[in-house]
Motif scaffolding. Sequence first.
Motif, PDB file in Angstrom:
ATOM      1  N   GLY A  34       0.841  -1.094  -0.125  1.00  0.00           N
ATOM      2  CA  GLY A  34      -0.011   0.012  -0.089  1.00  0.00           C
ATOM      3  C   GLY A  34       0.917   1.354  -0.024  1.00  0.00           C
ATOM      4  O   GLY A  34       0.404   2.174  -0.516  1.00  0.00           O
ATOM      5  N   GLY A  35       2.070   1.300   0.542  1.00  0.00           N
ATOM      6  CA  GLY A  35       2.878   2.626   0.671  1.00  0.00           C
ATOM      7  C   GLY A  35       3.563   2.404  -0.552  1.00  0.00           C
ATOM      8  O   GLY A  35       4.618   3.360  -0.796  1.00  0.00           O
ATOM      9  N   GLN A  36       3.731   1.916  -1.672  1.00  0.00           N
ATOM     10  CA  GLN A  36       4.236   1.850  -2.640  1.00  0.00           C
ATOM     11  C   GLN A  36       3.655   2.460  -3.887  1.00  0.00           C
ATOM     12  O   GLN A  36       2.388   2.762  -3.624  1.00  0.00           O
ATOM     13  N   LYS A  37       4.234   2.635  -4.990  1.00  0.00           N
ATOM     14  CA  LYS A  37       3.568   3.163  -6.331  1.00  0.00           C
ATOM     15  C   LYS A  37       2.788   1.969  -6.938  1.00  0.00           C
ATOM     16  O   LYS A  37       3.350   1.082  -7.626  1.00  0.00           O
ATOM     17  N   LEU A  38       1.464   1.808  -6.689  1.00  0.00           N
ATOM     18  CA  LEU A  38       0.675   0.581  -6.853  1.00  0.00           C
ATOM     19  C   LEU A  38      -0.533   1.089  -7.752  1.00  0.00           C
ATOM     20  O   LEU A  38      -1.174   1.920  -7.460  1.00  0.00           O
ATOM     21  N   LYS A  39      -0.722   0.186  -8.919  1.00  0.00           N
ATOM     22  CA  LYS A  39      -1.886   0.253  -9.733  1.00  0.00           C
ATOM     23  C   LYS A  39      -2.376  -0.857 -10.178  1.00  0.00           C
ATOM     24  O   LYS A  39      -1.726  -2.026 -10.537  1.00  0.00           O
ATOM     25  N   THR A  40      -3.853  -1.267  -9.938  1.00  0.00           N
ATOM     26  CA  THR A  40      -4.379  -2.164 -10.430  1.00  0.00           C
ATOM     27  C   THR A  40      -5.073  -2.269 -11.687  1.00  0.00           C
ATOM     28  O   THR A  40      -5.621  -1.197 -12.162  1.00  0.00           O
TER      29      THR A  40
END
Length: 443
Positions: free
Chosen positions: A63-69
């Motif tokens: 959650g603290g990273q650059k995340l995209k689904t």
Amino acid sequence: MKEFLTLLKENPDLRFIIDILGKNGFQAYVAGGAVRDILLKRKPDDIDILTNASIKELISLFGGQKLKTMGKTFPICTINGIEVSSGRAKSDPANFPESDLAQRDFTINSMAWDPISQKIIDPFNGKKDLEDAIIRFTKDPEKRILEDPVRMIRACRFAALIRGSFSLSSLELIMEGKEKIDKYVAKERILCEIMKAMALKRPSLFFKALKKTGLLSKIFPSLDRCHGLDGGPHHGETVFEHCMLVGDALPENLPILRLAGFLHDAGKFDAAKKTDGKLTFANHENHTGAVIQDLTKLRFPLKDIAYITSLINTHMRPLTDQTTPKATRRLLFMLDKSGLDYKDFMRMRIADKKGNLAKRPYTISQIRFRLKKLFTEMAGQPSGFSINNLEINGNDIIQILGLSPGPCVGKIKQQLFEIVLDNPLKNNVNDLKKICLSLKIKK
């Protein structure tokens, strides 16, 4: 293999993701294209991680990273720019990762590398197919195609990548299923595959694979019809073969220019005529309708269609030892009017000559000589010289000749521009006034 360890060492984000997943009890593998590329001794273009963690668990962990689904059928997410796939075969978690690899497109893409055991997981003999240069659908070919018919085009692209051929069952099913391209595949996805193919060492192998499978007639019918068409007395190859040679000779980092090379002579089919028993293609560069229709159907941007069309229109313009300064200026004007750079014109000319087996390619000195002609004329006029660079305008013409505004003013202005193209020194107010008056006398 040390190449995989080097991959981890050079990609701290990759190592970070794998470490976090492992510390939280999840399996994580480098999968798909990266494994294939490393085995081919190529630097991977994309690095994918395969894990048995769900998308929700990935979101919780990173959650603290650059995340995209993204994705519905096969949900994936990117973490710090690295694609992480959640196992597809949820019904068989005990057989992970083989259960996931079984649902991938081709055997050469259905391998994974385990960073724990440092071994390749290869349940479908993808490594052997890679060594034998064979494209084979994974497990159930018919099901793989039904899941996503664009895989038939991808099969052609990967055949070009590994310079290989198709397994018999894969070839038969693609030939049988080619109609699905029109019915079930978005044109934008086909465009994407074409552009990826332009980055290959030899995209001609992609087009030849499309021809072999029958897919070329579905994607580029303008080019497909040129297969087997005699190149005429000035060529030592067919029109299709010539287009393949020209496209391959253009730079990998200029994909739209390269595509134009593959399509530049497609108009010869419409222009073909027998004259005195000889096959001729007069004005074939102006027969662009079929190419434009194909590109439009494939959803190419209008600017790319215009660029390709302009390159086709101008590729026959002469630039030889006998080309006069006047003709060179006219060429530069035509290129500017078409929105083309002289570099792209020269690249196409050089490739066109190289792709003619009946003639010798340009030598370095011949290329330099032609460039010198262009540079000499470009130095004598402003960049992008056009009719609007004349030293007098329409209002001046009206005053000089006592005319009323109308179409005749534009015609006179065009005549002045033609004269200035022939002799740039006449682009001054006094000479242009004299020319205007002489034009009036002729009337």
